[in-house]
Write a protein that holds these residues in place. Structure first.
Motif: not given
Length: 636
Positions: A16, A88, A114, A495, A602
């Motif tokens: 991420m 993400a 994402r 996230m 999400h």
């Protein structure tokens, strides 16, 4: 900043990325690293200012952290950060145009990404989210647009307005956070925390929590007035919250053009003209219409009345006369506006002399503006104080009809004008710790029992200030909140592909309300509601099954199925453990809609294959960086 350019080891797939350099970036990174056990790549624009040194130090503390410093989120930097194989990306900068540009670029580089972006403007955020989701259509990507100030506002208000419950909108009604006595329980509430006796007046080190979060049934049943001061409970209302505002037909926004003082003066003048017209009509043989005409001509000191002319001629004469009278004030207004006097002084509504029991908000930045807007919507009396008359928040406050005082609250005249001595709460919400502390200290010197809500950034400084204020003024209520601390869980959870509905402050600790899918989570799947309850960690308060409405506080014996989505209340650490990705959970793709009121759920995106990029290696970040300890539960 080329001399600062640095990078640690190459990021690994499935990681991420977080771009930014402020307190929110630091909080989000720490949550991802310590709570969710994720591999994180940090893109820090400046290693020497803000939280740059602390963020850079994370690379020396944890082998799962990669740092790229001294560079913004341009295409070269994003490719070097491994954007094509990342899970993400969070853009936490405070610059809306820069965030927009980086988000569009990232979506083009990885449609399956994402995206979690920080946008202050609601209108821009909605349009950008729609655009980015269209670009990611049929790819598994998702977009979450969040505002740190808007996310933190409900918790700030709950600390300032003691007689108002924190309301959490959700599909199927609302949740309300209420504080009740130990013996006031009812079947429609769920206990969230047991508050220790007289915590507000007891000064401690702040290192050990005095409250019990998410108590077990045995702890709740054993709570008495001797051992528990109050119980924080969650209540469900099946009806959506009523929209505040006036009913009926829309009215012309007269207040935006004419101030309250001018309206009163015009009303008084009209009443005086009416009296003169009535007296003229009673003492002369003229009709009521001609009496009004004569009075208006006399008031304007005009000669040559058109007595023998038609009615149309009389009206035109009056209009021409009053139009001429407006020329000189108009010229004067233009001169004053160019000098700044009209805009900075006369254009602002001053608080009434009778203003009392209101809330004083210091600072009309992003956070202060959000708080003022919410207080105005709640019909809570509020007075704003701002040093800079050109601040964007001043115009917003004027549009809402909120009185604004320009100046420093430590100035006795400004303190008097804001009617602080008769207020219920003072909220110091500027982005400067020193300004906030100075305002609170001056107000406490003038009124020792004043309730204050203080916004501070630095952890150590905040702890020292909090304990000192509590020790010096034990009879007054002191609350200190960090916007980054309140907002970071929502960004980190987004996230992870989940949604945090709200942050619930419990004195110096915090609980989170989140939507979680059951499939692939060992702590939930195949268990009953009672078996899924972990005291001190998380508790299921709502259950949503496809095609059915939200079920509030489901029965303890009710089993949780893989297709279910649940609303949980959790501690920060509990939510991190619950959402932590495991091999089983990582392979699950949940498609059921979330029961929350947010417009866009999400959903987790699929894993990505590594694609080659054409970016060259960057120099490694030096290891000699200061330590950055993981901050405590809350900036007190």
């Amino acid at each position: 900043m080329s001399d600062q350019t640095a990078v640690t080891a190459e990021p690994t797939p499935g990681h991420m990325i977080v771009c930014g350099g402020d307190a929110l970036t630091h909080r989000v990174a720490l949550d991802l690293i310590h709570l969710y056990r994720e591999r994180v790549t940090l893109v820090i624009p400046d290693l020497e200012t803000g939280h740059g040194p602390q963020l850079a130090a994370l690379a020396t503390e944890d082998g799962s952290v990669t740092v790229i410093g001294g560079r913004g989120p341009d295409e070269t930097t994003l490719r070097a950060a491994g954007i094509t194989e990342a899970t993400a990306l969070a853009l936490t900068m405070e610059d809306d145009p820069a965030v927009t540009e980086a988000a569009l670029l990232a979506r083009g580089l990885n449609p399956r990404l994402r995206l979690v972006i920080r946008i202050f403007s609601n209108a821009l955020g909605q349009r950008l989210e729609h655009l980015l989701d269209r670009a990611a259509d049929h790819t598994g990507g998702s977009t979450a647009v969040l505002s740190a100030s808007e996310t933190a506002t409900p918790a700030l208000l709950s600390a300032a307005v003691t007689d108002r419950n924190q309301v959490i909108p959700i599909d199927g009604g609302t949740f309300s956070v209420v504080e009740q006595g130990p013996t006031e329980a009812d079947d429609n509430t769920v206990p969230l925390a047991l508050l220790a006796p007289r915590t507000d007046e007891t000064v401690g080190t702040g290192d050990s929590p005095l409250h019990v979060l998410l108590p077990s049934p045995e702890q709740s049943a054993g709570a008495t007035e001797a051992t528990v001061r109050a119980v924080v409970r969650l209540r469900h209302d099946p009806n959506p919250p009523a929209e505040p505002g006036r009913r009926g037909l829309p009215r012309f926004p007269l207040g935006a053009l004419i101030s309250r003082r001018l309206r009163r003066a015009a009303l008084g003048l009209g009443a005086f003209v009416a009296v003169l017209t009535l007296v003229t009509w009673l003492t002369t043989p003229r009709s009521i219409g001609l009496s009004l005409y004569d009075v208006l001509m006399d008031v304007a000191a005009a000669g040559n009345p058109a007595d023998n002319e038609s009615g149309v001629r009389k009206v035109l004469q009056l209009l021409s006369m009053f139009t001429g009278m407006l020329i000189m004030p108009l010229v004067l207004a233009v001169i004053l506006e160019n000098l700044g006097a009209l805009r900075n002084v006369s254009g602002l509504d001053r608080p009434k002399r009778s203003t009392a029991d209101h809330i004083v908000v210091i600072g009309l930045g992003k956070v202060g503006s959000r708080v003022v807007e919410r207080l105005a919507a709640m019909r809570v009396p509020v007075v704003a104080v701002e040093r800079n008359p050109e601040a964007a928040g001043v115009a917003r406050a004027r549009k809402l009809g909120v009185p604004v005082v320009i100046g420093d609250i430590s100035d006795p005249e400004i303190y008097h004008d804001a009617r602080v001595s008769r207020s219920q709460t003072l909220m110091a919400l500027t982005s400067n710790d020193s300004v906030n502390l100075e305002a609170v200290l001056y107000a406490r010197e003038q009124r020792p029992d004043l309730r204050v809500v203080l916004r501070l950034f630095d952890d150590a400084f905040a702890g020292t200030v909090y304990r000192t204020l509590r020790a010096s003024y034990p009879q007054a209520r002191t609350r200190s909140r960090s916007v980054s601390y309140l907002a970071a869980p929502a960004f980190a959870a987004a996230m992870m592909g989940r949604q945090v509905l709200a942050s619930i402050p419990v004195e110096r600790q915090m609980l989170l309300v989140a939507v979680v899918g059951v499939r692939g989570r060992e702590a939930l799947s195949g268990r009953t509601v009672a078996e899924a309850f972990r005291p001190g960690g998380w508790r299921v308060v709502g259950l949503h099954r496809p095609g059915r409405e939200l079920r509030w506080n489901p029965a303890p014996e009710r089993p949780l199925q893989d297709e279910d989505r649940v609303v949980v209340v959790a501690t920060r650490e509990g939510l991190g453990l619950l959402l932590r990705r495991t091999p089983a959970a990582a392979a699950v793709e949940e498609e059921a809609p979330a029961p929350a009121a947010a417009a866009h759920p999400h959903l987790p995106g699929p894993r990505f294959h590594r694609h080659p990029d054409d970016t060259g290696p960057l120099p490694r970040l030096p290891r000699a960086q200061p330590d950055a300890p993981y901050p405590g539960q809350e900036e007190p």
